[in-house]
Scaffold this motif. Structure first.
Motif, PDB file in Angstrom:
ATOM      1  N   GLY A 133      32.265  38.207  37.338  1.00 44.22           N
ATOM      2  CA  GLY A 133      32.062  39.152  38.432  1.00 44.22           C
ATOM      3  C   GLY A 133      30.820  38.822  39.243  1.00 44.22           C
ATOM      4  O   GLY A 133      30.848  38.784  40.473  1.00 44.22           O
ATOM      5  N   SER A 137      30.651  37.047  42.956  1.00 43.14           N
ATOM      6  CA  SER A 137      29.931  37.845  43.956  1.00 43.14           C
ATOM      7  C   SER A 137      28.860  37.036  44.676  1.00 43.14           C
ATOM      8  O   SER A 137      28.374  37.463  45.736  1.00 43.14           O
ATOM      9  CB  SER A 137      29.301  39.077  43.298  1.00 43.14           C
ATOM     10  OG  SER A 137      30.297  39.954  42.830  1.00 43.14           O
ATOM     11  N   ILE A 320      28.742  45.244  38.966  1.00 53.62           N
ATOM     12  CA  ILE A 320      30.173  44.984  38.923  1.00 53.62           C
ATOM     13  C   ILE A 320      30.685  44.650  37.523  1.00 53.62           C
ATOM     14  O   ILE A 320      31.814  45.003  37.159  1.00 53.62           O
ATOM     15  CB  ILE A 320      30.545  43.865  39.923  1.00 53.62           C
ATOM     16  CG1 ILE A 320      32.055  43.853  40.157  1.00 53.62           C
ATOM     17  CG2 ILE A 320      30.031  42.503  39.461  1.00 53.62           C
ATOM     18  CD1 ILE A 320      32.474  43.028  41.344  1.00 53.62           C
ATOM     19  N   ARG A 325      35.117  47.226  38.354  1.00 49.66           N
ATOM     20  CA  ARG A 325      35.579  47.095  39.733  1.00 49.66           C
ATOM     21  C   ARG A 325      36.058  48.438  40.295  1.00 49.66           C
ATOM     22  O   ARG A 325      35.801  48.785  41.446  1.00 49.66           O
ATOM     23  CB  ARG A 325      36.742  46.105  39.820  1.00 49.66           C
ATOM     24  CG  ARG A 325      36.436  44.631  39.600  1.00 49.66           C
ATOM     25  CD  ARG A 325      35.694  44.289  38.361  1.00 49.66           C
ATOM     26  NE  ARG A 325      35.814  42.897  37.963  1.00 49.66           N
ATOM     27  CZ  ARG A 325      34.938  42.287  37.207  1.00 49.66           C
ATOM     28  NH1 ARG A 325      33.847  42.936  36.775  1.00 49.66           N
ATOM     29  NH2 ARG A 325      35.131  41.043  36.857  1.00 49.66           N
ATOM     30  N   ARG A 326      36.763  49.204  39.453  1.00 46.42           N
ATOM     31  CA  ARG A 326      37.396  50.441  39.920  1.00 46.42           C
ATOM     32  C   ARG A 326      36.376  51.507  40.350  1.00 46.42           C
ATOM     33  O   ARG A 326      36.526  52.095  41.429  1.00 46.42           O
ATOM     34  CB  ARG A 326      38.309  50.978  38.813  1.00 46.42           C
ATOM     35  CG  ARG A 326      39.296  52.037  39.267  1.00 46.42           C
ATOM     36  CD  ARG A 326      40.285  52.364  38.146  1.00 46.42           C
ATOM     37  NE  ARG A 326      41.302  53.286  38.623  1.00 46.42           N
ATOM     38  CZ  ARG A 326      41.159  54.592  38.652  1.00 46.42           C
ATOM     39  NH1 ARG A 326      40.026  55.141  38.219  1.00 46.42           N
ATOM     40  NH2 ARG A 326      42.131  55.368  39.108  1.00 46.42           N
ATOM     41  N   SER A 431      31.139  47.855  47.501  1.00 52.12           N
ATOM     42  CA  SER A 431      32.521  48.048  47.041  1.00 52.12           C
ATOM     43  C   SER A 431      33.467  46.994  47.610  1.00 52.12           C
ATOM     44  O   SER A 431      33.618  45.911  47.044  1.00 52.12           O
ATOM     45  CB  SER A 431      32.991  49.459  47.407  1.00 52.12           C
ATOM     46  OG  SER A 431      32.938  49.675  48.808  1.00 52.12           O
ATOM     47  N   VAL A 435      34.000  43.306  45.794  1.00 51.98           N
ATOM     48  CA  VAL A 435      35.042  43.596  44.809  1.00 51.98           C
ATOM     49  C   VAL A 435      36.382  42.990  45.207  1.00 51.98           C
ATOM     50  O   VAL A 435      37.148  42.547  44.352  1.00 51.98           O
ATOM     51  CB  VAL A 435      35.172  45.121  44.589  1.00 51.98           C
ATOM     52  CG1 VAL A 435      36.358  45.441  43.679  1.00 51.98           C
ATOM     53  CG2 VAL A 435      33.894  45.681  43.975  1.00 51.98           C
ATOM     54  N   VAL A 438      36.520  39.382  44.028  1.00 51.42           N
ATOM     55  CA  VAL A 438      36.567  39.331  42.561  1.00 51.42           C
ATOM     56  C   VAL A 438      37.973  39.678  42.086  1.00 51.42           C
ATOM     57  O   VAL A 438      38.543  39.001  41.223  1.00 51.42           O
ATOM     58  CB  VAL A 438      35.523  40.289  41.944  1.00 51.42           C
ATOM     59  CG1 VAL A 438      35.697  40.360  40.431  1.00 51.42           C
ATOM     60  CG2 VAL A 438      34.111  39.835  42.290  1.00 51.42           C
ATOM     61  N   LEU A 439      38.551  40.737  42.640  1.00 56.03           N
ATOM     62  CA  LEU A 439      39.912  41.125  42.260  1.00 56.03           C
ATOM     63  C   LEU A 439      40.919  40.028  42.602  1.00 56.03           C
ATOM     64  O   LEU A 439      41.818  39.737  41.807  1.00 56.03           O
ATOM     65  CB  LEU A 439      40.306  42.425  42.954  1.00 56.03           C
ATOM     66  CG  LEU A 439      39.715  43.716  42.386  1.00 56.03           C
ATOM     67  CD1 LEU A 439      40.120  44.906  43.255  1.00 56.03           C
ATOM     68  CD2 LEU A 439      40.168  43.946  40.952  1.00 56.03           C
ATOM     69  N   GLU A 504      41.408  48.587  35.589  1.00 57.23           N
ATOM     70  CA  GLU A 504      40.122  47.911  35.449  1.00 57.23           C
ATOM     71  C   GLU A 504      40.341  46.495  34.930  1.00 57.23           C
ATOM     72  O   GLU A 504      41.176  46.271  34.056  1.00 57.23           O
ATOM     73  CB  GLU A 504      39.208  48.692  34.492  1.00 57.23           C
ATOM     74  CG  GLU A 504      37.792  48.141  34.402  1.00 57.23           C
ATOM     75  CD  GLU A 504      37.144  47.987  35.763  1.00 57.23           C
ATOM     76  OE1 GLU A 504      37.021  46.835  36.226  1.00 57.23           O
ATOM     77  OE2 GLU A 504      36.796  49.008  36.374  1.00 57.23           O
ATOM     78  N   LYS A 506      37.428  44.226  34.378  1.00 59.59           N
ATOM     79  CA  LYS A 506      36.164  43.614  33.947  1.00 59.59           C
ATOM     80  C   LYS A 506      36.237  43.140  32.495  1.00 59.59           C
ATOM     81  O   LYS A 506      36.902  43.734  31.654  1.00 59.59           O
ATOM     82  CB  LYS A 506      35.008  44.604  34.108  1.00 59.59           C
ATOM     83  CG  LYS A 506      35.007  45.736  33.094  1.00 59.59           C
ATOM     84  CD  LYS A 506      33.705  46.518  33.128  1.00 59.59           C
ATOM     85  CE  LYS A 506      33.689  47.597  32.049  1.00 59.59           C
ATOM     86  NZ  LYS A 506      32.408  48.282  31.942  1.00 59.59           N
TER      87      LYS A 506
END
Length: 522
Positions: A133, A137, A320, A325-326, A431, A435, A438-439, A504, A506
């Motif tokens: 994460g 980032s 993160i 993430r959520r 956010s 994110v 990452v997602l 989630e 992570k």
């Protein structure tokens, strides 16, 4: 910090320089639009096109970058992107007309699209799960740094161009200010091209191509020999399980097994842009001028946008892998909605009246007799004021003196507007900014990751293109208040829907996430 961790961080930072160039290239135009609108006599749609043209070709590049990187490797595509950034910067700076400028910007768009897709993908493929994460980032952090540096660079060039310094005059910073703003990007682009020589190819890509010895050696540089063998085995297990997907195509994205991850990916891709972030980044000085603070102050406040963006992106990187993430998406979308609605209220409550004192202080090129017909007339919206003044003195005269006219007439709360913009940028930066990428790097299976990220990035970029293209038209025809109200409405809708379907991710390996989110469905 272990040797392997230091190496991982170093490689991630180098690769993420593509994010810096993307952020700089995209937002540097914010300081240019006011000058080229007058120099090339552009309509509002042409002005939007000068900004959005880069995103159009970035969209095409996103469509091709993933499959090309699957075929030729991640690193070669990144080096091509670096070369495109450099060529685009120089060509934009020397553009003799609007058409050449747009073509040069579109050339840079190919670099933007490739870097935006491949850099986070590469970092996700080399970073350990517990660091992924933060490492991915880095790319968003560098985008943010690039945006901040572009705002500062624009303000510095504008200020130096107005100074009496001999060297600034010899470089013609005053006369060629927007050309210098665009051309300076060539320096970091060349640096990125050569820095990529120190980066190895992605070990997961090497494994997918059957180059196991090379993959094992690279894996070992990012961890240790034992972990490297385990990582290589995990990749092979994933590839074996996905054997039917070899020769990944866009058609395979729409199989039933991909329904959840594709829905999430598309929703996040759309939300990141349709809530208005690139309207703020690409038109920041224009928005601040609408609050009546003047051109120089607008450029200065644009720097604040960059600083807030940077600070909250760093905060997101710290949180993160702790909060997940959520929670960050939920908090950020709520903040975006509140701030956009605040902006809508702030501009909606403004009124515009030209008093005798304010008319007396207008620039000399404005005909006092023509504008005298509007003396003490109160306008309740920016659209009505703009239309009345344009009729009175002419559209060209209004465009040339818009900042001075708005500053003279507006009765608003610029502090509230500044709070709304900075709060929106902070909410986005913690956010949707980091994110989303990452997602994207986590949701999709190994064999389809390049194609899937290209598809999601294509949608993200297409929405961004539309937002950038019509934003000047929206301000002119719908007004500030309605424009920001629309963005706030999309944020509310996205918050409600996304929080119902987003799991989630992570702390899990990419292969674990593939088994959980995709599994053996067909």
């Amino acid at each position: 910090m272990t040797k392997s961790t230091r190496f991982t961080v170093k490689v991630a930072l180098i690769v993420a320089l593509g994010g810096f160039l993307m952020g700089f290239d995209a937002s540097v135009i914010s300081g240019v639009v006011g000058f080229i609108e007058l120099e090339f006599a552009l309509t509002k749609i042409q002005l939007g096109w000068s900004v959005a043209s880069l995103t159009l070709t970035a969209t095409l590049a996103m469509l091709a970058a993933g499959p090309l990187s699957d075929k030729y490797g991640r690193r070669p595509i990144l080096r091509i992107a670096a070369a495109l950034f450099a060529v685009s910067a120089v060509a934009s700076a020397i553009a003799p007309n609007f058409m050449i400028l747009v073509i040069a910007r579109m050339l840079g768009g190919f670099g933007v699209g490739a870097a935006l897709i491949i850099a986070p993908m590469y970092i996700a493929e080399v970073a350990p799960a517990e660091m992924r994460g933060r490492m991915v980032s880095f790319n968003q952090l560098n985008i943010v740094v690039g945006i901040s540096v572009a705002f500062f660079s624009n303000y510095l060039i504008l200020t130096l161009g107005q100074s009496d310094l001999a060297w600034a005059e010899s470089l013609r910073l005053g006369e060629w200010n927007w050309r210098w703003m665009l051309g300076i990007e060539a320096l970091p682009a060349v640096l990125y091209f050569f820095a990529l020589l120190r980066v190895p190819e992605s070990p997961r890509w090497l494994a997918m191509r059957g180059r196991d010895d090379e993959a094992l050696a690279v894996f070992a540089r990012f961890s240790n020999a034992l972990t490297a063998r385990a990582d290589l085995e995990t990749v092979h297990e994933s590839l074996t399980a996905d054997a039917e997907h070899r020769g990944a195509s866009f058609r395979q994205l729409f199989k039933p097994a991909m329904k959840l991850v594709l829905t999430i990916g598309i929703m996040v891709a759309v939300l990141q842009q349709i809530t208005g972030i690139n309207s703020v980044f690409f038109y920041a000085p224009m928005i601040f001028e609408q609050s009546g603070i003047g051109t120089d102050a607008a450029f200065m406040q644009a720097i604040l946008v960059g600083i807030v963006n940077l600070v909250f992106t760093i905060a997101a990187m710290a949180l993160i892998d702790k909060l997940g993430r959520r929670p960050l998406l939920g908090f950020g979308l709520a903040g975006i909605a509140v701030c956009m609605l605040t902006l809508s209220y702030g501009f909606g409550a403004a009124s515009y009246t030209l008093t005798q004192d304010s008319i007396d202080n207008l620039p000399e090129q404005i005909d006092q007799g023509e504008i005298a017909s509007l003396l003490d007339v109160k306008f309740e919206s920016d659209v009505a004021f703009r239309q009345a003044v344009s009729i009175a003195i002419g559209t060209t005269a209004y465009q040339q003196n818009e900042s001075a006219l708005v500053s003279a007439a507006i009765d608003a709360n610029p502090g509230l507007i500044l709070f709304g913009i900075l709060g929106f940028v902070a909410s986005f930066a913690i956010s949707l900014g980091p994110v989303m990428w990452v997602l994207f790097s986590e949701l999709f299976p190994n064999q389809l990751r390049g194609v899937a990220i290209s598809f999601a990035g294509l949608i993200n970029s297409a929405v961004s293109f539309g937002v950038q293209l019509i934003f000047p038209w929206e301000l002119e025809n719908l007004g500030n208040s309605t424009t920001f109200l629309i963005y706030g409405g999309f944020a509310v809708l996205g918050l409600v829907v996304l929080m119902r379907i987003l799991p989630e991710t992570k702390g899990r390996s990419l292969e674990d996430l593939e088994r959980i989110l995709v599994g053996d469905k067909s």
